[in-house]
Design a protein around this motif. Sequence first.
Motif, PDB file in Angstrom:
ATOM      1  N   VAL A  56      -4.411  -2.656  -8.241  1.00 31.22           N
ATOM      2  CA  VAL A  56      -3.525  -3.691  -7.429  1.00 31.22           C
ATOM      3  C   VAL A  56      -2.100  -2.579  -7.221  1.00 31.22           C
ATOM      4  O   VAL A  56      -1.128  -2.851  -6.072  1.00 31.22           O
ATOM      5  N   ALA A  57      -2.488  -1.325  -7.835  1.00 29.21           N
ATOM      6  CA  ALA A  57      -1.534  -0.096  -7.277  1.00 29.21           C
ATOM      7  C   ALA A  57      -1.551  -0.447  -5.478  1.00 29.21           C
ATOM      8  O   ALA A  57       0.035  -0.579  -4.579  1.00 29.21           O
ATOM      9  N   LEU A  58      -2.480  -0.179  -5.238  1.00 28.17           N
ATOM     10  CA  LEU A  58      -2.556  -0.076  -3.317  1.00 28.17           C
ATOM     11  C   LEU A  58      -2.222  -1.612  -2.862  1.00 28.17           C
ATOM     12  O   LEU A  58      -1.597  -1.851  -2.267  1.00 28.17           O
ATOM     13  N   TRP A  59      -2.647  -2.371  -3.933  1.00 31.29           N
ATOM     14  CA  TRP A  59      -1.643  -4.005  -2.798  1.00 31.29           C
ATOM     15  C   TRP A  59      -0.285  -4.035  -3.009  1.00 31.29           C
ATOM     16  O   TRP A  59       0.048  -4.916  -1.963  1.00 31.29           O
ATOM     17  N   LEU A  60       0.425  -3.717  -3.835  1.00 27.14           N
ATOM     18  CA  LEU A  60       1.534  -3.651  -3.924  1.00 27.14           C
ATOM     19  C   LEU A  60       2.463  -2.563  -2.849  1.00 27.14           C
ATOM     20  O   LEU A  60       3.521  -3.185  -2.762  1.00 27.14           O
TER      21      LEU A  60
END
Length: 196
Positions: free
Chosen positions: A126-130
């Motif tokens: 999720v962090a990387l997708w943001l």
Amino acid sequence: MPQEYLKFQDVNFAYESATEPLFLGISAHLPSGWTGIVGANGSGKSTFLKLAVGLIKPDAGVVIAPMRTVYCPQRTDDPPEQYAALLDSNSKAASLIRGRLGVDAEWLERWTVLSHGERKRVQIAVALWLEPDVLAIDEPTNHVDAEARNVLIKALREFPGIGLLVSHDRYLIDTLCSRCIFIETPHMVRADIQRG
């Protein structure tokens, strides 16, 4: 053009319950790439991350950071807020990240029975997708198995922004980080890692 650095300038910080300040006059200029944040337990490593992403404010001095920041705490009790959105996204980026980190669509419903390693993979996905400009991660490989550790390392190597990594995992620091900040409360010392 987005800001490509994170800057601490004469930062002081103390918790209300503390008799002594945690940080006094710390300054650092951190460019793109991974920086390891190293120090003894209780030295203020997690606090440094929270200051960097704006979750807490300094008592004095300033922290200058890009607008888009993400903090990944050590604990994984609850699913990340954007997890459902990542699963629902049909974008190429979302698909690549889900595949790279082996994120299963059924994990959202089974969160309470997932291993810490599976939860950590979701958190990092999720962090990387943001697509943050600053990604601050607290102890990503604690209590994860070798497979999850390797998956996380491969994914984090691809991050192009300013990365801050708190970890006692020496291999992880050596693999990802080009520089380290050693926190010795209430001061800090920066050291560059020389690659052969």
